[in-house]
Design a protein around this motif. Structure first.
Motif, PDB file in Angstrom:
ATOM      1  N   TYR A  27      -9.992  -5.952  35.873  1.00  0.00           N
ATOM      2  CA  TYR A  27     -10.747  -5.917  34.622  1.00  0.00           C
ATOM      3  C   TYR A  27     -12.057  -5.193  34.853  1.00  0.00           C
ATOM      4  O   TYR A  27     -12.806  -5.516  35.760  1.00  0.00           O
ATOM      5  CB  TYR A  27     -11.011  -7.339  34.123  1.00  0.00           C
ATOM      6  N   ASP A  28     -12.333  -4.214  34.005  1.00  0.00           N
ATOM      7  CA  ASP A  28     -13.593  -3.489  34.155  1.00  0.00           C
ATOM      8  C   ASP A  28     -14.700  -4.243  33.422  1.00  0.00           C
ATOM      9  O   ASP A  28     -14.449  -5.075  32.550  1.00  0.00           O
ATOM     10  CB  ASP A  28     -13.453  -2.053  33.662  1.00  0.00           C
ATOM     11  N   ASP A  29     -15.934  -3.932  33.774  1.00  0.00           N
ATOM     12  CA  ASP A  29     -17.087  -4.649  33.235  1.00  0.00           C
ATOM     13  C   ASP A  29     -17.211  -4.527  31.721  1.00  0.00           C
ATOM     14  O   ASP A  29     -17.582  -5.481  31.044  1.00  0.00           O
ATOM     15  CB  ASP A  29     -18.365  -4.155  33.905  1.00  0.00           C
ATOM     16  N   SER A  30     -16.881  -3.365  31.176  1.00  0.00           N
ATOM     17  CA  SER A  30     -17.013  -3.185  29.719  1.00  0.00           C
ATOM     18  C   SER A  30     -16.018  -4.063  28.961  1.00  0.00           C
ATOM     19  O   SER A  30     -16.343  -4.593  27.895  1.00  0.00           O
ATOM     20  CB  SER A  30     -16.840  -1.714  29.338  1.00  0.00           C
ATOM     21  N   THR A  31     -14.834  -4.253  29.517  1.00  0.00           N
ATOM     22  CA  THR A  31     -13.847  -5.137  28.881  1.00  0.00           C
ATOM     23  C   THR A  31     -14.304  -6.585  28.938  1.00  0.00           C
ATOM     24  O   THR A  31     -14.202  -7.322  27.947  1.00  0.00           O
ATOM     25  CB  THR A  31     -12.475  -4.993  29.572  1.00  0.00           C
ATOM     26  N   ILE A  32     -14.810  -6.996  30.086  1.00  0.00           N
ATOM     27  CA  ILE A  32     -15.316  -8.367  30.228  1.00  0.00           C
ATOM     28  C   ILE A  32     -16.466  -8.594  29.252  1.00  0.00           C
ATOM     29  O   ILE A  32     -16.505  -9.606  28.542  1.00  0.00           O
ATOM     30  CB  ILE A  32     -15.770  -8.624  31.684  1.00  0.00           C
ATOM     31  N   TYR A  33     -17.398  -7.644  29.189  1.00  0.00           N
ATOM     32  CA  TYR A  33     -18.539  -7.748  28.272  1.00  0.00           C
ATOM     33  C   TYR A  33     -18.069  -7.875  26.823  1.00  0.00           C
ATOM     34  O   TYR A  33     -18.528  -8.744  26.078  1.00  0.00           O
ATOM     35  CB  TYR A  33     -19.443  -6.522  28.424  1.00  0.00           C
ATOM     36  N   ALA A  34     -17.148  -7.018  26.421  1.00  0.00           N
ATOM     37  CA  ALA A  34     -16.661  -7.029  25.037  1.00  0.00           C
ATOM     38  C   ALA A  34     -15.990  -8.358  24.693  1.00  0.00           C
ATOM     39  O   ALA A  34     -16.182  -8.894  23.591  1.00  0.00           O
ATOM     40  CB  ALA A  34     -15.692  -5.869  24.820  1.00  0.00           C
ATOM     41  N   ARG A  35     -15.223  -8.899  25.626  1.00  0.00           N
ATOM     42  CA  ARG A  35     -14.535 -10.171  25.353  1.00  0.00           C
ATOM     43  C   ARG A  35     -15.507 -11.341  25.265  1.00  0.00           C
ATOM     44  O   ARG A  35     -15.346 -12.230  24.420  1.00  0.00           O
ATOM     45  CB  ARG A  35     -13.483 -10.432  26.423  1.00  0.00           C
ATOM     46  N   ILE A  64     -13.143 -16.012  30.422  1.00  0.00           N
ATOM     47  CA  ILE A  64     -12.698 -14.615  30.311  1.00  0.00           C
ATOM     48  C   ILE A  64     -12.101 -14.172  31.647  1.00  0.00           C
ATOM     49  O   ILE A  64     -12.706 -14.363  32.704  1.00  0.00           O
ATOM     50  CB  ILE A  64     -13.870 -13.694  29.908  1.00  0.00           C
ATOM     51  N   ASP A  65     -10.918 -13.582  31.588  1.00  0.00           N
ATOM     52  CA  ASP A  65     -10.277 -13.069  32.797  1.00  0.00           C
ATOM     53  C   ASP A  65     -11.129 -11.975  33.433  1.00  0.00           C
ATOM     54  O   ASP A  65     -11.655 -11.110  32.738  1.00  0.00           O
ATOM     55  CB  ASP A  65      -8.891 -12.488  32.481  1.00  0.00           C
ATOM     56  N   GLY A  66     -11.247 -12.035  34.752  1.00  0.00           N
ATOM     57  CA  GLY A  66     -11.999 -11.034  35.496  1.00  0.00           C
ATOM     58  C   GLY A  66     -13.398 -11.472  35.872  1.00  0.00           C
ATOM     59  O   GLY A  66     -14.047 -10.819  36.683  1.00  0.00           O
TER      60      GLY A  66
END
Length: 112
Positions: free
Chosen positions: A44-52, A99-101
């Motif tokens: 999981y990239d940081d932008s995906t984690i942030y968005a979730r 959140i995953d990641g």
């Protein structure tokens, strides 16, 4: 004084142990051909984690009136800002951890 039989047993035991240990050496070669390695864990990239995390915080009606900033670096989440109740503080932390990641959450949020 040892008898011939005792000497024979004394020499035979290490020999038996040697045969037993050499048979266990290459167990990987005996793996069935149909075996395949399990798939690697998703990344999981940081932008995906942030968005979730932000989507979870913004959609939670309990968190209305809170001012939370989220930063994610290599899966490590840093939370700063203000909330008005202990319940809000707990919920922001919970939304971050599920959140995953996410590897770590540094919760620096202050309750007003």
């Amino acid at each position: 004084m040892q008898t011939c039989y005792e000497r024979f047993i004394f020499l035979l035991i290490p020999l038996i142990m040697l045969f037993m240990l050499t048979g266990c050496e290459n167990y990987a070669e005996k793996t069935h051909k149909s075996w395949v390695p399990p798939p690697s864990a998703p990344v999981y990239d940081d932008s995906t984690i942030y968005a979730r995390i932000m989507a979870a915080i913004q959609s939670d009606p309990t968190l209305q009136g809170s001012n939370v900033e989220v930063k994610v670096t290599d899966g490590n989440v840093s939370l700063t800002g203000f909330v008005i109740s202990e319940d809000q503080l707990t919920r922001v932390n919970m939304h971050s951890w599920i959140i995953d990641g996410v590897k770590k959450v540094d919760n620096q949020i202050i309750k007003k």
